[in-house]
Design a protein around this motif. Structure first.
Motif, PDB file in Angstrom:
ATOM      1  N   SER A   1       0.821  -1.213   0.000  1.00 48.87           N
ATOM      2  CA  SER A   1       0.000   0.000   0.000  1.00 48.87           C
ATOM      3  C   SER A   1       0.855   1.262   0.000  1.00 48.87           C
ATOM      4  O   SER A   1       0.348   2.351  -0.308  1.00 48.87           O
ATOM      5  CB  SER A   1      -0.940   0.012   1.216  1.00 48.87           C
ATOM      6  N   TRP A   2       2.126   1.141   0.340  1.00 48.38           N
ATOM      7  CA  TRP A   2       3.008   2.309   0.354  1.00 48.38           C
ATOM      8  C   TRP A   2       3.439   2.712  -1.054  1.00 48.38           C
ATOM      9  O   TRP A   2       3.997   3.784  -1.249  1.00 48.38           O
ATOM     10  CB  TRP A   2       4.253   2.038   1.203  1.00 48.38           C
ATOM     11  N   GLY A   3       3.226   1.837  -2.013  1.00 44.67           N
ATOM     12  CA  GLY A   3       3.551   2.154  -3.398  1.00 44.67           C
ATOM     13  C   GLY A   3       4.880   1.584  -3.856  1.00 44.67           C
ATOM     14  O   GLY A   3       5.693   1.107  -3.060  1.00 44.67           O
ATOM     15  N   GLU A   4       5.082   1.642  -5.150  1.00 45.75           N
ATOM     16  CA  GLU A   4       6.324   1.162  -5.752  1.00 45.75           C
ATOM     17  C   GLU A   4       7.411   2.232  -5.620  1.00 45.75           C
ATOM     18  O   GLU A   4       7.108   3.433  -5.510  1.00 45.75           O
ATOM     19  CB  GLU A   4       6.113   0.848  -7.234  1.00 45.75           C
ATOM     20  N   PHE A   5       8.653   1.805  -5.653  1.00 40.92           N
ATOM     21  CA  PHE A   5       9.746   2.771  -5.641  1.00 40.92           C
ATOM     22  C   PHE A   5      10.964   2.193  -6.341  1.00 40.92           C
ATOM     23  O   PHE A   5      11.125   0.974  -6.435  1.00 40.92           O
ATOM     24  CB  PHE A   5      10.104   3.181  -4.208  1.00 40.92           C
ATOM     25  N   LYS A   6      11.804   3.074  -6.821  1.00 43.20           N
ATOM     26  CA  LYS A   6      13.065   2.680  -7.444  1.00 43.20           C
ATOM     27  C   LYS A   6      14.145   2.663  -6.370  1.00 43.20           C
ATOM     28  O   LYS A   6      14.387   3.664  -5.698  1.00 43.20           O
ATOM     29  CB  LYS A   6      13.439   3.666  -8.555  1.00 43.20           C
ATOM     30  N   ALA A   7      14.788   1.524  -6.209  1.00 42.86           N
ATOM     31  CA  ALA A   7      15.863   1.415  -5.223  1.00 42.86           C
ATOM     32  C   ALA A   7      17.182   1.865  -5.841  1.00 42.86           C
ATOM     33  O   ALA A   7      17.420   1.688  -7.049  1.00 42.86           O
ATOM     34  CB  ALA A   7      15.993  -0.029  -4.741  1.00 42.86           C
ATOM     35  N   ASP A   8      18.015   2.474  -5.024  1.00 37.78           N
ATOM     36  CA  ASP A   8      19.359   2.856  -5.462  1.00 37.78           C
ATOM     37  C   ASP A   8      20.081   1.592  -5.934  1.00 37.78           C
ATOM     38  O   ASP A   8      20.121   0.586  -5.228  1.00 37.78           O
ATOM     39  CB  ASP A   8      20.111   3.485  -4.282  1.00 37.78           C
ATOM     40  N   ASP A   9      20.647   1.643  -7.138  1.00 39.22           N
ATOM     41  CA  ASP A   9      21.272   0.437  -7.685  1.00 39.22           C
ATOM     42  C   ASP A   9      22.767   0.359  -7.425  1.00 39.22           C
ATOM     43  O   ASP A   9      23.452  -0.504  -7.961  1.00 39.22           O
ATOM     44  CB  ASP A   9      20.991   0.300  -9.181  1.00 39.22           C
ATOM     45  N   VAL A  10      23.309   1.249  -6.575  1.00 40.87           N
ATOM     46  CA  VAL A  10      24.722   1.140  -6.240  1.00 40.87           C
ATOM     47  C   VAL A  10      24.927  -0.163  -5.473  1.00 40.87           C
ATOM     48  O   VAL A  10      24.109  -0.551  -4.633  1.00 40.87           O
ATOM     49  CB  VAL A  10      25.196   2.350  -5.397  1.00 40.87           C
ATOM     50  N   SER A  11      26.008  -0.860  -5.784  1.00 41.35           N
ATOM     51  CA  SER A  11      26.282  -2.134  -5.132  1.00 41.35           C
ATOM     52  C   SER A  11      26.501  -1.945  -3.637  1.00 41.35           C
ATOM     53  O   SER A  11      27.182  -1.007  -3.206  1.00 41.35           O
ATOM     54  CB  SER A  11      27.534  -2.772  -5.760  1.00 41.35           C
ATOM     55  N   LEU A  12      25.928  -2.828  -2.839  1.00 43.28           N
ATOM     56  CA  LEU A  12      26.124  -2.750  -1.394  1.00 43.28           C
ATOM     57  C   LEU A  12      27.582  -3.001  -1.032  1.00 43.28           C
ATOM     58  O   LEU A  12      28.066  -2.520  -0.010  1.00 43.28           O
ATOM     59  CB  LEU A  12      25.213  -3.745  -0.690  1.00 43.28           C
ATOM     60  N   ASP A  13      28.279  -3.749  -1.851  1.00 42.89           N
ATOM     61  CA  ASP A  13      29.719  -3.934  -1.661  1.00 42.89           C
ATOM     62  C   ASP A  13      30.429  -2.585  -1.720  1.00 42.89           C
ATOM     63  O   ASP A  13      31.317  -2.294  -0.915  1.00 42.89           O
ATOM     64  CB  ASP A  13      30.284  -4.853  -2.762  1.00 42.89           C
ATOM     65  N   GLU A  14      30.026  -1.752  -2.678  1.00 49.81           N
ATOM     66  CA  GLU A  14      30.642  -0.437  -2.827  1.00 49.81           C
ATOM     67  C   GLU A  14      30.262   0.472  -1.655  1.00 49.81           C
ATOM     68  O   GLU A  14      31.104   1.201  -1.119  1.00 49.81           O
ATOM     69  CB  GLU A  14      30.214   0.208  -4.146  1.00 49.81           C
ATOM     70  N   VAL A  15      28.994   0.434  -1.256  1.00 45.25           N
ATOM     71  CA  VAL A  15      28.555   1.237  -0.109  1.00 45.25           C
ATOM     72  C   VAL A  15      29.388   0.897   1.119  1.00 45.25           C
ATOM     73  O   VAL A  15      29.841   1.792   1.854  1.00 45.25           O
ATOM     74  CB  VAL A  15      27.060   0.989   0.177  1.00 45.25           C
ATOM     75  N   ALA A  16      29.608  -0.384   1.347  1.00 46.60           N
ATOM     76  CA  ALA A  16      30.347  -0.825   2.536  1.00 46.60           C
ATOM     77  C   ALA A  16      31.785  -0.317   2.544  1.00 46.60           C
ATOM     78  O   ALA A  16      32.368  -0.113   3.616  1.00 46.60           O
ATOM     79  CB  ALA A  16      30.332  -2.348   2.616  1.00 46.60           C
ATOM     80  N   GLN A  17      32.354  -0.085   1.391  1.00 47.68           N
ATOM     81  CA  GLN A  17      33.739   0.393   1.310  1.00 47.68           C
ATOM     82  C   GLN A  17      33.900   1.786   1.933  1.00 47.68           C
ATOM     83  O   GLN A  17      35.000   2.166   2.338  1.00 47.68           O
ATOM     84  CB  GLN A  17      34.190   0.442  -0.153  1.00 47.68           C
ATOM     85  N   TYR A  18      32.794   2.532   2.011  1.00 49.01           N
ATOM     86  CA  TYR A  18      32.873   3.906   2.511  1.00 49.01           C
ATOM     87  C   TYR A  18      32.406   4.030   3.961  1.00 49.01           C
ATOM     88  O   TYR A  18      32.182   5.137   4.453  1.00 49.01           O
ATOM     89  CB  TYR A  18      32.043   4.829   1.611  1.00 49.01           C
ATOM     90  N   HIS A  19      32.272   2.915   4.648  1.00 51.21           N
ATOM     91  CA  HIS A  19      31.778   2.913   6.025  1.00 51.21           C
ATOM     92  C   HIS A  19      32.655   3.777   6.937  1.00 51.21           C
ATOM     93  O   HIS A  19      32.148   4.653   7.656  1.00 51.21           O
ATOM     94  CB  HIS A  19      31.714   1.473   6.541  1.00 51.21           C
ATOM     95  N   GLN A  20      33.955   3.550   6.910  1.00 49.57           N
ATOM     96  CA  GLN A  20      34.851   4.314   7.777  1.00 49.57           C
ATOM     97  C   GLN A  20      34.926   5.785   7.355  1.00 49.57           C
ATOM     98  O   GLN A  20      35.017   6.679   8.205  1.00 49.57           O
ATOM     99  CB  GLN A  20      36.253   3.691   7.764  1.00 49.57           C
ATOM    100  N   ALA A  21      34.861   6.031   6.062  1.00 50.97           N
ATOM    101  CA  ALA A  21      34.864   7.412   5.574  1.00 50.97           C
ATOM    102  C   ALA A  21      33.623   8.148   6.061  1.00 50.97           C
ATOM    103  O   ALA A  21      33.683   9.334   6.416  1.00 50.97           O
ATOM    104  CB  ALA A  21      34.928   7.431   4.046  1.00 50.97           C
ATOM    105  N   ALA A  22      32.499   7.455   6.103  1.00 48.38           N
ATOM    106  CA  ALA A  22      31.259   8.065   6.576  1.00 48.38           C
ATOM    107  C   ALA A  22      31.368   8.435   8.050  1.00 48.38           C
ATOM    108  O   ALA A  22      30.966   9.535   8.460  1.00 48.38           O
ATOM    109  CB  ALA A  22      30.091   7.105   6.352  1.00 48.38           C
TER     110      ALA A  22
END
Length: 337
Positions: free
Chosen positions: A305-326
């Protein structure tokens, strides 16, 4: 002696010891019992394999390190991409080669080396007051959280909570550290109060008029709707999916990995494959209002009921690489102070 052994096997006298060893699998889990026990019960019903579970709120990686090669753990279930990557970085898990899992889990949501796999998705949403703001425009993006128009109107939990660290990591992946730092400074300037509480607490703050918009995970809305004490909070907000005309809405995951020294490796693989199949994915979706990772699995009626949405397609592997930088940027802007 050979004749005696043959007779024992024939009448099933020697079989129980082998069967007992083959009919169990040990799980270390950050996921709460009510979420996973129904699936484990169904797995046992289908396979005859008993699932032994140790539940924890923290410290699973440390426990695996301490136990070393004597660890009884076969499968680890956890939330947040950072915890999955931590297991991999500390060499506490092993690669899994399974055509079934590969077919069920899109490449974007599994490790490049097949050491961890997502099981469910949760989106990082922006909630807005129905009365004071209404539904945000389709063009709304996370970058808008730093715009002056929201000064004194935004609520969020600690910037260093894994959910927010993951969002900041994704911003770095898309925009680089310098731009993300400027964005964080703008977001901090717009806070209505010092970061505090949990995601539900931010929605409560919107209901009580302390802020007009708040950041929170999608599945908490489902939990609040079904909690008599919190239903009014949920009914006071609109759920918005940022980035629909840009990179898409940031998603985080719950996931699984096979422990490095899994003593019941075959059974561990069977359980992992079971958790990616349609039946288990559907159970996850219904019980915790999360999004199934496997394509084509029906969402719960409430989530749909919340509707459809487009998810960010950046790889979670890539996101994880910036954990310490964040984390570094959050410290530099003194986000939580």
């Amino acid at each position: 002696m050979k004749k005696l052994l043959a007779t024992a096997v024939l009448f099933g006298l020697a079989a129980p010891q082998v069967a007992t060893a083959a009919e169990e699998v040990n799980v270390y889990s950050y996921r709460q019992p009510f979420l996973v026990e129904p699936m484990f019960n169904e797995f046992t019903k289908e396979t005859g394999i008993k699932v032994n579970v140790k539940f924890a709120k923290a410290g699973i990686a440390e426990k695996l390190q301490q136990e070393g090669e004597y660890s009884p753990a076969d499968v680890v279930l956890t939330t947040d991409i950072s915890r999955l990557v931590e297991l991999s970085d500390k060499k506490l898990v092993q690669p899994v080669d399974s055509k079934i899992i590969d077919a069920n889990i899109p490449a974007q949501f599994r490790d490049n080396e097949d050491e961890w796999f997502a099981l469910t998705l949760r989106s990082r949403n922006v909630y807005s007051s129905k009365d004071r703001v209404g539904k945000l425009p389709a063009s709304f993006d996370y970058s808008d959280l730093a715009k002056p128009e929201w000064k004194g109107k935004l609520c969020t939990r600690s910037g260093k909570h894994p959910y927010n660290v993951s969002l900041v990591s994704a911003m770095i992946a898309h925009n680089g550290e310098a731009e993300t730092k400027t964005w964080l400074e703008g977001v901090k300037a717009n806070l209505a109060r010092k970061p505090q509480g949990n995601d539900r607490g931010q929605v409560q703050a919107v209901k009580e008029g302390l802020c007009d918009i708040a950041i929170g995970n999608s599945y908490y809305l489902g939990k609040m709707v079904n909690d008599p004490n919190q239903k009014a909070w949920a009914e006071a907000v609109e759920i918005n999916f940022p980035g629909q005309q840009g990179n898409g809405t940031h998603v985080n995951v719950s996931g699984m990995a096979m422990a490095k020294y899994a003593p019941n490796k075959d059974n561990a693989l069977k359980l992992m494959e079971f958790l990616t199949a349609t039946a288990a994915q559907q159970m996850y979706a219904e019980v915790n209002y999360e999004y199934p990772v496997k394509a084509g699995v029906k969402r719960s009626e409430l989530v749909a009921s919340w509707g459809e949405f487009k998810a960010d397609d950046v790889s979670l592997d890539e996101v994880a690489q910036y954990h310490q930088a964040a984390i570094k940027l959050l410290d530099e802007v003194k986000f939580d102070l």
